[in-house]
Write a protein that holds these residues in place. Sequence first.
Motif, PDB file in Angstrom:
ATOM      1  N   SER A 142     -12.046  -4.085 -11.855  1.00  0.00           N
ATOM      2  CA  SER A 142     -12.798  -5.748 -11.343  1.00  0.00           C
ATOM      3  C   SER A 142     -14.319  -4.832 -10.626  1.00  0.00           C
ATOM      4  O   SER A 142     -14.012  -5.532  -9.907  1.00  0.00           O
ATOM      5  N   HIS A 143     -15.100  -5.423 -11.165  1.00  0.00           N
ATOM      6  CA  HIS A 143     -16.279  -4.423  -9.564  1.00  0.00           C
ATOM      7  C   HIS A 143     -16.020  -3.352  -9.256  1.00  0.00           C
ATOM      8  O   HIS A 143     -16.657  -3.740  -7.968  1.00  0.00           O
ATOM      9  N   GLY A 144     -15.717  -2.441  -9.916  1.00  0.00           N
ATOM     10  CA  GLY A 144     -14.629  -0.795  -8.437  1.00  0.00           C
ATOM     11  C   GLY A 144     -13.466  -1.604  -8.025  1.00  0.00           C
ATOM     12  O   GLY A 144     -13.128   0.115  -8.321  1.00  0.00           O
ATOM     13  N   TYR A 145     -13.283  -2.710  -8.181  1.00  0.00           N
ATOM     14  CA  TYR A 145     -11.998  -2.712  -7.429  1.00  0.00           C
ATOM     15  C   TYR A 145     -10.481  -2.779  -8.035  1.00  0.00           C
ATOM     16  O   TYR A 145     -10.563  -3.229  -9.319  1.00  0.00           O
ATOM     17  N   ARG A 146     -10.259  -1.452  -7.502  1.00  0.00           N
ATOM     18  CA  ARG A 146      -8.249  -0.854  -8.125  1.00  0.00           C
ATOM     19  C   ARG A 146      -7.716  -0.659  -8.062  1.00  0.00           C
ATOM     20  O   ARG A 146      -7.188  -0.768  -6.895  1.00  0.00           O
ATOM     21  N   ALA A 147      -6.661  -1.671  -8.386  1.00  0.00           N
ATOM     22  CA  ALA A 147      -5.235  -1.086  -8.374  1.00  0.00           C
ATOM     23  C   ALA A 147      -4.608  -2.170  -9.474  1.00  0.00           C
ATOM     24  O   ALA A 147      -4.603  -2.326 -10.026  1.00  0.00           O
ATOM     25  N   VAL A 148      -3.191  -2.446  -8.680  1.00  0.00           N
ATOM     26  CA  VAL A 148      -2.027  -3.504 -10.268  1.00  0.00           C
ATOM     27  C   VAL A 148      -2.063  -4.195  -9.223  1.00  0.00           C
ATOM     28  O   VAL A 148      -1.063  -4.305  -7.952  1.00  0.00           O
ATOM     29  N   HIS A 149      -1.665  -5.319  -9.846  1.00  0.00           N
ATOM     30  CA  HIS A 149      -1.019  -6.541 -10.429  1.00  0.00           C
ATOM     31  C   HIS A 149      -0.063  -6.720 -10.889  1.00  0.00           C
ATOM     32  O   HIS A 149      -0.109  -7.057 -12.087  1.00  0.00           O
ATOM     33  N   VAL A 150       1.660  -7.372 -10.325  1.00  0.00           N
ATOM     34  CA  VAL A 150       2.665  -7.252 -10.490  1.00  0.00           C
ATOM     35  C   VAL A 150       2.449  -9.288 -10.627  1.00  0.00           C
ATOM     36  O   VAL A 150       2.471 -10.005  -9.493  1.00  0.00           O
ATOM     37  N   VAL A 207       0.687  -0.899  -0.169  1.00  0.00           N
ATOM     38  CA  VAL A 207      -0.043  -0.138   0.602  1.00  0.00           C
ATOM     39  C   VAL A 207       0.792   0.837   0.067  1.00  0.00           C
ATOM     40  O   VAL A 207       1.703   1.938   0.570  1.00  0.00           O
ATOM     41  N   VAL A 208       0.486   1.893  -1.033  1.00  0.00           N
ATOM     42  CA  VAL A 208       1.026   3.286  -1.063  1.00  0.00           C
ATOM     43  C   VAL A 208       0.366   4.223  -1.282  1.00  0.00           C
ATOM     44  O   VAL A 208      -0.802   4.040  -1.088  1.00  0.00           O
ATOM     45  N   ASN A 209       1.136   5.501  -0.813  1.00  0.00           N
ATOM     46  CA  ASN A 209       0.599   6.684  -0.101  1.00  0.00           C
ATOM     47  C   ASN A 209      -0.104   7.128  -1.596  1.00  0.00           C
ATOM     48  O   ASN A 209      -2.029   7.652  -1.329  1.00  0.00           O
ATOM     49  N   GLY A 210      -0.037   7.507  -2.688  1.00  0.00           N
ATOM     50  CA  GLY A 210      -0.813   7.572  -4.220  1.00  0.00           C
ATOM     51  C   GLY A 210      -0.593   6.870  -4.939  1.00  0.00           C
ATOM     52  O   GLY A 210       0.399   6.120  -5.261  1.00  0.00           O
ATOM     53  N   ILE A 211      -1.574   7.520  -5.994  1.00  0.00           N
ATOM     54  CA  ILE A 211      -1.108   6.669  -7.436  1.00  0.00           C
ATOM     55  C   ILE A 211       0.181   6.878  -8.074  1.00  0.00           C
ATOM     56  O   ILE A 211       0.729   6.726  -9.003  1.00  0.00           O
ATOM     57  N   LEU A 212       0.926   8.192  -7.803  1.00  0.00           N
ATOM     58  CA  LEU A 212       2.110   8.304  -8.277  1.00  0.00           C
ATOM     59  C   LEU A 212       3.006   7.545  -7.409  1.00  0.00           C
ATOM     60  O   LEU A 212       3.672   7.129  -8.287  1.00  0.00           O
ATOM     61  N   GLN A 213       3.305   7.387  -6.444  1.00  0.00           N
ATOM     62  CA  GLN A 213       3.858   6.300  -6.013  1.00  0.00           C
ATOM     63  C   GLN A 213       3.639   5.152  -6.450  1.00  0.00           C
ATOM     64  O   GLN A 213       4.494   4.064  -6.226  1.00  0.00           O
ATOM     65  N   GLN A 214       2.211   4.473  -6.203  1.00  0.00           N
ATOM     66  CA  GLN A 214       1.949   3.006  -7.052  1.00  0.00           C
ATOM     67  C   GLN A 214       2.904   3.537  -8.394  1.00  0.00           C
ATOM     68  O   GLN A 214       2.927   2.114  -8.779  1.00  0.00           O
ATOM     69  N   THR A 258      -3.073   1.618  -4.319  1.00  0.00           N
ATOM     70  CA  THR A 258      -3.262   3.820  -2.832  1.00  0.00           C
ATOM     71  C   THR A 258      -3.711   3.470  -1.889  1.00  0.00           C
ATOM     72  O   THR A 258      -4.749   1.909  -2.013  1.00  0.00           O
ATOM     73  N   GLU A 259      -3.486   4.228  -1.344  1.00  0.00           N
ATOM     74  CA  GLU A 259      -4.390   3.151  -0.280  1.00  0.00           C
ATOM     75  C   GLU A 259      -6.058   3.632  -0.067  1.00  0.00           C
ATOM     76  O   GLU A 259      -6.148   3.302   0.708  1.00  0.00           O
ATOM     77  N   LEU A 260      -5.867   4.659  -0.601  1.00  0.00           N
ATOM     78  CA  LEU A 260      -7.750   5.200  -1.198  1.00  0.00           C
ATOM     79  C   LEU A 260      -8.043   3.794  -1.870  1.00  0.00           C
ATOM     80  O   LEU A 260      -9.638   2.581  -1.530  1.00  0.00           O
ATOM     81  N   GLN A 261      -7.441   3.100  -2.615  1.00  0.00           N
ATOM     82  CA  GLN A 261      -8.153   1.375  -3.086  1.00  0.00           C
ATOM     83  C   GLN A 261      -8.287   0.619  -2.016  1.00  0.00           C
ATOM     84  O   GLN A 261      -8.644   0.158  -2.396  1.00  0.00           O
ATOM     85  N   HIS A 262      -6.948   0.644  -1.635  1.00  0.00           N
ATOM     86  CA  HIS A 262      -7.331  -0.120  -0.180  1.00  0.00           C
ATOM     87  C   HIS A 262      -8.009   0.060   0.657  1.00  0.00           C
ATOM     88  O   HIS A 262      -8.965  -1.124   1.100  1.00  0.00           O
TER      89      HIS A 262
END
Length: 167
Positions: free
Chosen positions: A33-41, A2-9, A56-60
């Motif tokens: 995916s049904h509202g779920y936002r993240a990056v999976h690596v 979990v990172v602070n924001g999208i730029l850190q992501q 990001t914190e908000l996504q989490h």
Amino acid sequence: MVVNGILQQDRLLEDLEALFPQLSVIDRREKPSHGYRAVHVIVECGGRMVEIQVRTELQHLWAAWSEALAGALDQSIKYGGGPTKIREILTTESDIIARLESRDRLLWTRSDWNMFAKSAVLSIDAQHSLSAILISLPSEPVGDLLRREQEVKDRLNREILKLAEDI
């Protein structure tokens, strides 16, 4: 992670790409995916495939809220099922988060440009005062964005705590 924001992501994703050139990326920020936002690596580590979720914190917070709702009401919520009203709320909150994070990215880009412009103007004409240069450059209401971001975080935290009390 979990990172602070999208730029850190974005930066962490770049760092992971440098560390693991053969990685696979599933980016759910633009097409959630049904509202779920993240990056999976997905990387290979020690002969095994490992998935790293970067949020990001908000996504989490959104994901934790969705998990809490699924646990309390219906597991199908995570996959687009469950009560219509819950799906609508989750989608709306996810969209708000995406807009906030998109604006954050825009502000950063504009901020970078502003810093470049300030430097260029200062080096061309040292006669201008810094305050005159700052006034002449376009600005975004950064304080409004940060306040709105905090409101969303606070609201999601309250909802998660409320669900935890109800369970």
